[in-house]
Design a protein around this motif. Structure first.
Motif, PDB file in Angstrom:
ATOM      1  N   GLU A  73     -16.941  12.470  40.575  1.00 26.64           N
ATOM      2  CA  GLU A  73     -17.651  13.756  40.621  1.00 26.64           C
ATOM      3  C   GLU A  73     -18.864  13.746  39.698  1.00 26.64           C
ATOM      4  OE1 GLU A  73     -13.762  16.494  41.742  1.00 26.64           O
ATOM      5  OE2 GLU A  73     -14.227  16.078  39.647  1.00 26.64           O
ATOM      6  N   ILE A  74     -18.683  13.228  38.498  1.00 24.34           N
ATOM      7  CA  ILE A  74     -19.802  13.129  37.555  1.00 24.34           C
ATOM      8  C   ILE A  74     -20.865  12.181  38.107  1.00 24.34           C
ATOM      9  CG2 ILE A  74     -20.487  12.391  35.233  1.00 24.34           C
ATOM     10  CD1 ILE A  74     -18.912  15.016  35.287  1.00 24.34           C
ATOM     11  N   SER A  75     -20.432  11.099  38.726  1.00 23.38           N
ATOM     12  CA  SER A  75     -21.361  10.142  39.317  1.00 23.38           C
ATOM     13  C   SER A  75     -22.238  10.806  40.374  1.00 23.38           C
ATOM     14  CB  SER A  75     -20.577   8.982  39.933  1.00 23.38           C
ATOM     15  OG  SER A  75     -21.437   8.111  40.612  1.00 23.38           O
TER      16      SER A  75
ATOM     17  N   GLY B 219     -26.129  11.176  40.146  1.00 24.25           N
ATOM     18  CA  GLY B 219     -26.914  10.556  41.207  1.00 24.25           C
ATOM     19  C   GLY B 219     -28.016  11.473  41.710  1.00 24.25           C
ATOM     20  N   ALA B 220     -27.681  12.761  41.881  1.00 23.17           N
ATOM     21  CA  ALA B 220     -28.692  13.720  42.334  1.00 23.17           C
ATOM     22  C   ALA B 220     -29.804  13.872  41.299  1.00 23.17           C
ATOM     23  CB  ALA B 220     -28.043  15.078  42.615  1.00 23.17           C
ATOM     24  N   LEU B 221     -29.448  13.857  40.027  1.00 26.26           N
ATOM     25  CA  LEU B 221     -30.464  13.946  38.976  1.00 26.26           C
ATOM     26  C   LEU B 221     -31.328  12.689  38.960  1.00 26.26           C
ATOM     27  CD1 LEU B 221     -28.293  15.463  36.106  1.00 26.26           C
ATOM     28  CD2 LEU B 221     -29.986  16.644  37.511  1.00 26.26           C
ATOM     29  N   MET B 222     -30.685  11.538  39.091  1.00 25.66           N
ATOM     30  CA  MET B 222     -31.420  10.277  39.045  1.00 25.66           C
ATOM     31  C   MET B 222     -32.356  10.123  40.244  1.00 25.66           C
ATOM     32  SD  MET B 222     -30.664   8.985  36.181  1.00 25.66           S
ATOM     33  CE  MET B 222     -31.375   7.360  36.338  1.00 25.66           C
ATOM     34  N   ASP B 223     -32.016  10.764  41.371  1.00 31.76           N
ATOM     35  CA  ASP B 223     -32.906  10.730  42.533  1.00 31.76           C
ATOM     36  C   ASP B 223     -34.257  11.347  42.217  1.00 31.76           C
ATOM     37  OD1 ASP B 223     -30.942   9.567  44.086  1.00 31.76           O
ATOM     38  OD2 ASP B 223     -30.349  11.443  45.067  1.00 31.76           O
ATOM     39  N   ARG B 224     -34.308  12.201  41.211  1.00 32.74           N
ATOM     40  CA  ARG B 224     -35.534  12.936  40.898  1.00 32.74           C
ATOM     41  C   ARG B 224     -36.193  12.503  39.591  1.00 32.74           C
ATOM     42  NH1 ARG B 224     -32.160  15.621  43.968  1.00 32.74           N
ATOM     43  NH2 ARG B 224     -32.872  17.238  45.392  1.00 32.74           N
TER      44      ARG B 224
END
Length: 112
Positions: free
Chosen positions: A59-61, A65-70
């Protein structure tokens, strides 16, 4: 194959049953927040339910992941890199961010 349709009520129901979400579920949730396509109350309920259930690594991943996409990468030449691997669990780092000649830089780095 099409991606499953996700909704805030679906994610909340899963969490309230005590079931884990997939990384794709939490990536969707954080993407909705980052895109400002969410209701703040729904997101607040999601965070409370997730915390009450207890977060899994998956869940944390997904959230990360969504944050790292940006993320916008910052150029680093390695001459002023801070190694924080030596920190103990729960130990905090304080620092000031200033504008340097080559972009943002951290100064006055201390552990708390």
């Amino acid at each position: 194959m099409t991606a499953p349709v996700r909704t805030w009520p679906q994610l909340l129901a899963t969490l309230l049953r005590g079931d884990d979400l997939t990384a794709d579920d939490t990536r969707w949730a954080m993407s909705e927040v980052m895109d400002d396509a969410h209701e703040p109350v729904a997101f607040a309920g999601f965070l409370i339910a997730l915390r009450a259930k207890g977060e899994t690594a998956g869940e944390i991943s997904g959230l990360l992941g969504a944050l790292m996409d940006r993320v916008t990468p910052l150029p680093v030449d390695g001459s002023q890199v801070v190694d924080i691997v030596e920190l103990q669990e729960g130990q905090k780092v304080n620092f000031d961010v200033t504008q340097g000649q080559k972009g943002p830089q951290a100064e006055n780095i201390t552990t708390a």
